[in-house]
Design a protein around this motif. Sequence first.
Motif, short mmCIF file in Angstrom:
data_model
loop_
_atom_site.label_atom_id
_atom_site.label_comp_id
_atom_site.label_asym_id
_atom_site.label_seq_id
_atom_site.Cartn_x
_atom_site.Cartn_y
_atom_site.Cartn_z
N THR A 5 4.98 -0.13 -16.52
CA THR A 5 5.41 1.15 -15.96
C THR A 5 4.24 2.09 -15.72
OG1 THR A 5 5.86 2.00 -18.17
CG2 THR A 5 7.71 1.02 -16.97
N THR A 6 3.12 1.84 -16.38
CA THR A 6 1.93 2.64 -16.15
C THR A 6 0.70 1.75 -16.08
OG1 THR A 6 1.20 3.06 -18.43
CG2 THR A 6 2.92 4.52 -17.56
N TRP A 115 0.39 -4.16 -9.33
CA TRP A 115 1.08 -2.93 -9.73
C TRP A 115 0.60 -1.75 -8.89
CZ3 TRP A 115 -0.46 1.70 -11.96
CH2 TRP A 115 0.58 2.52 -12.42
N GLU A 119 2.94 0.53 -6.44
CA GLU A 119 3.10 1.96 -6.73
C GLU A 119 2.67 2.84 -5.56
OE1 GLU A 119 4.31 3.57 -9.74
OE2 GLU A 119 5.12 1.54 -9.79
N LYS A 120 1.65 2.41 -4.83
CA LYS A 120 1.12 3.21 -3.72
C LYS A 120 0.80 2.29 -2.56
CE LYS A 120 -0.06 7.54 -3.08
NZ LYS A 120 0.98 8.55 -3.08
N LYS A 127 1.70 -3.63 1.49
CA LYS A 127 1.48 -3.84 0.06
C LYS A 127 0.36 -4.83 -0.19
CE LYS A 127 5.68 -2.22 -1.87
NZ LYS A 127 6.98 -2.54 -2.36
N ALA A 143 0.00 7.22 -13.76
CA ALA A 143 0.67 7.00 -12.47
C ALA A 143 -0.37 7.05 -11.35
CB ALA A 143 1.74 8.06 -12.24
#
Length: 168
Positions: A5-6, A115, A119-120, A127, A143
């Motif tokens: 998640t991070t 990841w 995320e970005k 991607k 993040a």
Amino acid sequence: MASATTFYDFKPLDKTGAEVPLEDYKGKVVLVVNTASKCGFTPQFAGLEKLWKTVRETHPDDFVILGFPCNQFGGQDPGSNEEIQEFCQINYGVTFPVLGKVDVNGDNASPVFEWLKAEKPGLLGMKRVKWNFEKFLVGKDGAVKGRWASTTKPESLESVILAELAKQ
């Protein structure tokens, strides 16, 4: 690593193959860059080093740049981890951490890059990393705060990094 998640959930390898827990950078602003030593953008090592030193003058413990060598784009980083480290130090005086060589795209892509890309995503939601010296900015909270193309000069990110450092 589907449960990540991070940024701090990952443990990429350093030049010797030892794990580097990104948790060690918790609370810091981190600029992640996929690098190459034989690329038209390779002179960005000088800009990255300048940025590293400039920001650390006022935020010595709150900012880090992590270089991730990658040989996926035109075979532009064919050397061993040791040769890459030596090249960076001799030619550009690099003092920020340059970790072990990784893939940033494809089946063997580093989990941290999988990841970051999720995320970005890039332009038009892409991607994948397009080329060497793409940059991802990770905030103190782990993040992803920004992503920039290879053509973005590292020095131009100073104000964005300082703004992120100023956040509580």
